[in-house]
Design a protein around this motif. Sequence first.
Motif, PDB file in Angstrom:
ATOM      1  N   LEU A 111       1.073  -1.129  -0.349  1.00 26.64           N
ATOM      2  CA  LEU A 111       0.021  -0.013  -0.037  1.00 26.64           C
ATOM      3  C   LEU A 111       0.898   1.403   0.015  1.00 26.64           C
ATOM      4  O   LEU A 111       1.051   2.392  -0.470  1.00 26.64           O
ATOM      5  N   GLN A 112       1.640   1.535   0.632  1.00 30.89           N
ATOM      6  CA  GLN A 112       2.458   2.341   0.780  1.00 30.89           C
ATOM      7  C   GLN A 112       3.434   2.767  -0.949  1.00 30.89           C
ATOM      8  O   GLN A 112       3.441   3.771  -1.065  1.00 30.89           O
ATOM      9  N   GLU A 113       3.443   1.418  -1.284  1.00 34.76           N
ATOM     10  CA  GLU A 113       4.656   1.566  -2.453  1.00 34.76           C
ATOM     11  C   GLU A 113       4.411   2.062  -3.719  1.00 34.76           C
ATOM     12  O   GLU A 113       4.225   3.062  -4.483  1.00 34.76           O
ATOM     13  N   LYS A 114       2.727   1.705  -3.043  1.00 28.48           N
ATOM     14  CA  LYS A 114       1.729   2.177  -4.521  1.00 28.48           C
ATOM     15  C   LYS A 114       0.803   3.433  -4.188  1.00 28.48           C
ATOM     16  O   LYS A 114       0.019   3.745  -5.699  1.00 28.48           O
ATOM     17  N   MET A 115       0.717   3.464  -3.321  1.00 34.73           N
ATOM     18  CA  MET A 115      -0.136   4.531  -3.212  1.00 34.73           C
ATOM     19  C   MET A 115       0.230   5.681  -2.612  1.00 34.73           C
ATOM     20  O   MET A 115      -0.725   6.526  -2.872  1.00 34.73           O
ATOM     21  N   LYS A 116       1.834   5.987  -3.018  1.00 30.95           N
ATOM     22  CA  LYS A 116       1.797   6.439  -1.914  1.00 30.95           C
ATOM     23  C   LYS A 116       1.845   8.371  -3.158  1.00 30.95           C
ATOM     24  O   LYS A 116       1.279   9.458  -2.338  1.00 30.95           O
TER      25      LYS A 116
END
Length: 167
Positions: free
Chosen positions: A77-82
């Motif tokens: 989630l952090q990697e793709k949505m930041k």
Amino acid sequence: FPSVPLGCVRERMAMATTSAAGGPGARVVDRFASANPEDPPTTPTPVIKYENTYITEPENGEKFQRSRVRALLVEVLQEKMKKKNYDAEKAPDLAKDLSSLITTRVKALAWPRYKFVVQVTVTERTGQGVEIASRCLWDVQRDNYVAETFQNSTMIVMATVFGCYYD
């Protein structure tokens, strides 16, 4: 019976026919002959029959581990949505892509005999509250789930992974 390709006759049988001269005749149809006489003969695919393993418990170290899945969810989630902003037209595809990516990564953790269900919800953040509820019938000793939420200034993304032991 072994599986037979579509368009094939299933059994060897003698079919009563009438010849052009009006006399009775018999024609034999091969069990695996194609319905189209121009097709080459096909061989049936053998049917594999699996024996029951009687494994009803996961082995040591093969149980669904919530901490590993939670770390994976946070990372994805952090990697793709930041750096993403909410777009109503792209949200369904984003949810599908995230769900596929999470499923692939959870399967890579290689817990044998577990089936995974991944649910991802993407919604616009407009100051509202969001609650998601799930109900399942499962074995509390072997099955488990992990839910994680990502928020930025424009969207809320909720991802849930259900791990169900398949005995």
